[in-house]
Design a protein around this motif. Structure first.
Motif, PDB file in Angstrom:
ATOM      1  N   VAL A 133      -4.638  29.347   7.260  1.00 40.43           N
ATOM      2  CA  VAL A 133      -5.273  28.467   6.276  1.00 40.43           C
ATOM      3  C   VAL A 133      -4.273  27.769   5.361  1.00 40.43           C
ATOM      4  O   VAL A 133      -4.365  26.551   5.153  1.00 40.43           O
ATOM      5  N   PRO A 134      -3.293  28.473   4.769  1.00 41.61           N
ATOM      6  CA  PRO A 134      -2.335  27.757   3.921  1.00 41.61           C
ATOM      7  C   PRO A 134      -1.609  26.639   4.669  1.00 41.61           C
ATOM      8  O   PRO A 134      -1.394  25.547   4.120  1.00 41.61           O
ATOM      9  N   SER A 135      -1.236  26.876   5.930  1.00 42.33           N
ATOM     10  CA  SER A 135      -0.547  25.846   6.715  1.00 42.33           C
ATOM     11  C   SER A 135      -1.474  24.668   7.003  1.00 42.33           C
ATOM     12  O   SER A 135      -1.057  23.505   6.930  1.00 42.33           O
ATOM     13  N   ALA A 136      -2.732  24.959   7.351  1.00 40.00           N
ATOM     14  CA  ALA A 136      -3.687  23.882   7.632  1.00 40.00           C
ATOM     15  C   ALA A 136      -3.903  23.019   6.393  1.00 40.00           C
ATOM     16  O   ALA A 136      -3.888  21.779   6.466  1.00 40.00           O
ATOM     17  N   LEU A 137      -4.093  23.661   5.249  1.00 39.29           N
ATOM     18  CA  LEU A 137      -4.318  22.919   4.011  1.00 39.29           C
ATOM     19  C   LEU A 137      -3.079  22.124   3.613  1.00 39.29           C
ATOM     20  O   LEU A 137      -3.182  20.971   3.173  1.00 39.29           O
ATOM     21  N   ALA A 138      -1.908  22.735   3.760  1.00 39.10           N
ATOM     22  CA  ALA A 138      -0.667  22.037   3.421  1.00 39.10           C
ATOM     23  C   ALA A 138      -0.450  20.835   4.344  1.00 39.10           C
ATOM     24  O   ALA A 138      -0.025  19.766   3.896  1.00 39.10           O
ATOM     25  N   THR A 139      -0.746  21.012   5.628  1.00 36.34           N
ATOM     26  CA  THR A 139      -0.602  19.910   6.580  1.00 36.34           C
ATOM     27  C   THR A 139      -1.489  18.738   6.173  1.00 36.34           C
ATOM     28  O   THR A 139      -1.059  17.573   6.172  1.00 36.34           O
ATOM     29  N   LEU A 140      -2.735  19.022   5.808  1.00 37.92           N
ATOM     30  CA  LEU A 140      -3.673  17.969   5.436  1.00 37.92           C
ATOM     31  C   LEU A 140      -3.306  17.333   4.099  1.00 37.92           C
ATOM     32  O   LEU A 140      -3.475  16.121   3.911  1.00 37.92           O
ATOM     33  N   ALA A 141      -2.788  18.128   3.179  1.00 38.91           N
ATOM     34  CA  ALA A 141      -2.325  17.565   1.902  1.00 38.91           C
ATOM     35  C   ALA A 141      -1.114  16.668   2.130  1.00 38.91           C
ATOM     36  O   ALA A 141      -1.017  15.574   1.560  1.00 38.91           O
ATOM     37  N   PHE A 142      -0.186  17.109   2.959  1.00 44.25           N
ATOM     38  CA  PHE A 142       1.011  16.331   3.271  1.00 44.25           C
ATOM     39  C   PHE A 142       0.652  15.023   3.970  1.00 44.25           C
ATOM     40  O   PHE A 142       1.249  13.975   3.700  1.00 44.25           O
ATOM     41  N   ASP A 143      -0.334  15.077   4.851  1.00 45.47           N
ATOM     42  CA  ASP A 143      -0.752  13.873   5.585  1.00 45.47           C
ATOM     43  C   ASP A 143      -1.199  12.773   4.634  1.00 45.47           C
ATOM     44  O   ASP A 143      -0.966  11.598   4.890  1.00 45.47           O
ATOM     45  N   GLY A 144      -1.855  13.151   3.553  1.00 48.26           N
ATOM     46  CA  GLY A 144      -2.137  12.192   2.485  1.00 48.26           C
ATOM     47  C   GLY A 144      -3.487  11.525   2.512  1.00 48.26           C
ATOM     48  O   GLY A 144      -3.880  10.885   1.532  1.00 48.26           O
ATOM     49  N   ARG A 145      -4.234  11.639   3.601  1.00 50.19           N
ATOM     50  CA  ARG A 145      -5.515  10.925   3.657  1.00 50.19           C
ATOM     51  C   ARG A 145      -6.486  11.451   2.607  1.00 50.19           C
ATOM     52  O   ARG A 145      -7.229  10.681   2.002  1.00 50.19           O
ATOM     53  N   ARG A 146      -6.488  12.770   2.412  1.00 49.59           N
ATOM     54  CA  ARG A 146      -7.285  13.376   1.330  1.00 49.59           C
ATOM     55  C   ARG A 146      -6.382  14.346   0.555  1.00 49.59           C
ATOM     56  O   ARG A 146      -6.686  15.522   0.410  1.00 49.59           O
TER      57      ARG A 146
END
Length: 324
Positions: A133-146
């Protein structure tokens, strides 16, 4: 000339990020430490969380993919809640009856609704997601769309880890960060998860007592009325076009009775003081429902008429519905 150079530089940076997102992610994730330190976790734990963060390209693909099609409401009920799932729900209700009844007593939410939600969210704990979960959330935060949303969820996950409810390596869930049997996002965990057995941990990954009470607590805190059901499928005795559909047109069952709305078997509506409104998730030719406040509470869990009617449908198939 300067604007041209700046544009060229921006494009170059963009290309570099796309070409090597892993490297950029490794550089970016260390910048999270100051905000993570504000979540109550120790520095050693924060360092451990940051070290554990991995860039997950599949998560980006899943976040960006477009739905391939939509199901009709009838297809949803038959495919997402097939007869085997109804049978499994009844079996799980019976097997876990003692813990479910305890959750009902503590939260005021009927055990059949907790069971239905459990079945809808994670197929009774068999499909909970295996993403870190931390990696998934960090990946999505890094991506920047949301970015803001997923950064907040990552910080909430850090707080959960700091409170000791789960270890960093065992914080597993869906690609979007929904966790455990309940499929709570970290922010929902912080608001609704309960330590029902008093062992000091809110374990929605493996402790059924915590899982059931946490799910019931979500509904209870969202306004669940323990003495009422969710709604009912009805028949319209007048043409569909004569009825006003939707939450803006809420009125009493007595008023709906006067307008020609009847139970599905054409009996009169219950003579109880409940406000309700009509929904038609399958359109004029599909199933028509009169829904109550508890339907709105289920909608706070997942803002989909398909989902909410699916939970109500499965709960009623489990049995023991209230007469209203």
């Amino acid at each position: 000339m300067r604007k041209t150079l700046l544009l060229a530089f921006s494009l170059l940076v963009g290309i570099q990020i796309k070409a090597d997102p892993q490297k950029k992610f490794e550089e970016w994730k260390v910048t999270l430490k100051p905000e993570m330190m504000q979540q109550g976790a120790s520095e050693a734990l924060v360092d451990s969380i940051i070290d554990s963060l991995e860039y997950l390209p599949k998560v980006i693909r899943l976040d960006r993919r477009q739905p391939e099609g939509t199901m009709t409401h009838e297809e949803y009920l038959s495919k997402v809640i097939p007869e085997w799932k109804v049978k499994k729900a009844r079996k799980q209700f019976k097997v876990n009856q003692d813990l479910l009844k305890l959750a009902e007593e503590q939260t005021g939410v009927e055990a059949r609704f907790i069971t239905a939600l459990w079945g809808k969210e994670s197929n009774f704990g068999t499909i909970t997601g295996n993403y870190h979960v931390p990696s998934a959330l960090a990946t999505l935060a890094f991506d920047g769309r949301r970015k803001e949303f997923f950064t907040r969820e990552l910080m909430a996950a850090t707080k959960i880890l700091g409170q000791g409810h789960i270890s960093v390596e065992n914080m597993k869930g869906s690609w979007a960060g929904a966790m455990g049997h309940c499929q709570f996002m970290p922010s929902s965990f912080l608001t609704f998860a309960k330590d029902a057995d008093g062992d000091g941990k809110k374990d929605i990954w493996g402790n059924k007592q915590d899982i059931f009470v946490s799910m019931g607590n979500y509904l209870a805190k969202s306004g669940w009325q323990s003495d009422k059901s969710w709604g009912r499928q009805v028949k319209l005795t007048q043409p569909f076009a004569t009825y006003q559909i939707g939450k803006k047109h809420k009125q009493s069952l007595k008023q709906w009775q006067a307008l020609g709305v009847r139970r599905y078997d054409l009996r009169d509506l219950p003579e109880v003081n409940i406000d309700a409104y009509l929904i038609a998730p399958g359109g004029e030719k599909g199933r028509i429902y009169l829904v109550y406040q508890n339907f709105d509470v289920i909608m706070r869990w997942n803002r989909s008429h398909y989902f909410a009617t699916g939970v109500g449908y499965l709960a009623d198939r489990i049995g023991f519905p209230k007469i209203n």
